[in-house]
Design an enzyme around this catalytic site. Structure first.
Site, PDB file in Angstrom:
ATOM      1  N   ALA A   1     -62.610-118.390  23.411  1.00  0.00           N
ATOM      2  CA  ALA A   1     -62.064-116.689  24.477  1.00  0.00           C
ATOM      3  C   ALA A   1     -63.120-116.550  24.767  1.00  0.00           C
ATOM      4  CB  ALA A   1     -61.116-116.459  23.504  1.00  0.00           C
ATOM      5  N   LYS A   2     -63.887-116.618  23.744  1.00  0.00           N
ATOM      6  CA  LYS A   2     -65.686-116.069  23.788  1.00  0.00           C
ATOM      7  C   LYS A   2     -66.304-116.519  24.805  1.00  0.00           C
ATOM      8  CE  LYS A   2     -66.539-113.101  22.252  1.00  0.00           C
ATOM      9  NZ  LYS A   2     -67.233-111.306  22.371  1.00  0.00           N
TER      10      LYS A   2
ATOM     11  N   ASP B   1     -60.398-121.177  18.471  1.00  0.00           N
ATOM     12  CA  ASP B   1     -59.734-121.087  19.198  1.00  0.00           C
ATOM     13  C   ASP B   1     -60.243-118.866  19.760  1.00  0.00           C
ATOM     14  OD1 ASP B   1     -57.868-122.607  19.482  1.00  0.00           O
ATOM     15  OD2 ASP B   1     -56.712-121.661  18.124  1.00  0.00           O
ATOM     16  N   TYR B   2     -60.751-119.024  18.929  1.00  0.00           N
ATOM     17  CA  TYR B   2     -61.582-117.693  18.620  1.00  0.00           C
ATOM     18  C   TYR B   2     -62.852-117.916  19.974  1.00  0.00           C
ATOM     19  CZ  TYR B   2     -65.323-113.769  17.974  1.00  0.00           C
ATOM     20  OH  TYR B   2     -66.007-112.532  17.633  1.00  0.00           O
ATOM     21  N   LEU B   3     -63.675-119.674  19.569  1.00  0.00           N
ATOM     22  CA  LEU B   3     -64.922-119.043  20.410  1.00  0.00           C
ATOM     23  C   LEU B   3     -64.438-120.129  21.691  1.00  0.00           C
ATOM     24  CD1 LEU B   3     -66.798-120.636  17.266  1.00  0.00           C
ATOM     25  CD2 LEU B   3     -68.035-118.886  18.262  1.00  0.00           C
TER      26      LEU B   3
END
Length: 208
Positions: free
Chosen positions: A125-126, A121-123
């Site tokens: 978003a990035k 999820d973080y990657l």
């Protein structure tokens, strides 16, 4: 003297970015923080500060700003709201203000988040923030380090469009790379991965 807005100035990496800028000739850092209580640590060193929340209006934050370093992050709590939409919010305002360069602190794995074993999820978003920056009219540099550690700066890195292996790098060396990326014309409109390595940072950036 170029005025450099540092988003995420109160973060572990952001603080180091502000400190490096403050000690580098030709730069005047502007520390962007979310809370008034976070301002004094910078004001006590005569560093300009601005209150800015990535989830709200940021038009005031980019006034009289030459370049931006985005070192903000939600710490995994608000990846879409902060790491993705917050970044896009600041990019939009930077574009309107004709900012000369936007240096984005991204992450290894952001090129293909679906392949990641964790932090998908973080990657993602990035990745979305990075792609938005690429499609904007703002000259950019997207820096994707490996796993960050808090060891002392080495001053040397390994760099490439896509490094084959995973690894670590000190926050201090990432901070120095972000600041050096402001100046190096070779980094403009480029995306590159960095790990600890053997090349001096400025030399490495000239090769990208």
């Amino acid at each position: 003297m170029e005025r450099i807005l540092v988003a995420g100035a109160n973060g572990t990496t952001g603080k180091q970015v502000v400190e490096i800028l403050n000690n580098t000739e030709g730069y005047a850092p502007v520390a962007m923080v979310r809370k008034e209580s976070q301002m004094e640590q910078f004001k006590s060193k005569n560093i300009d500060t601005v209150l800015g929340d990535l989830e709200n209006d940021l038009s005031h934050a980019v006034q009289n700003i030459d370049k931006v370093i985005f070192a903000a992050g939600s710490g995994g709590k608000k990846v879409v709201a902060v790491d993705q939409e917050g970044a896009k919010n600041l990019i939009r305002e930077a574009e309107k203000a004709n900012v000369k360069k936007f240096v984005m602190l991204s992450s290894m794995g952001a090129d293909a988040p679906e392949k990641a074993e964790k932090l998908q999820d973080y990657l993602k978003a990035k990745h979305n923030a990075d792609e938005f920056l690429k499609q904007s009219k703002v000259p950019y540099a997207i820096v994707r380090p490996g796993t960050l550690n808090n060891e002392s700066a080495k001053g040397t890195i390994k760099i490439g469009d896509s490094l084959e292996k995973k690894g670590e790098i000190t926050r201090a060396d990432v901070a120095n790379t972000l600041v050096s990326s402001l100046r190096e014309s070779t980094t403009t409109n480029k995306t590159y991965e960095i790990l600890q390595g053997d090349l001096k940072i400025d030399e490495a950036l000239k090769q990208i």
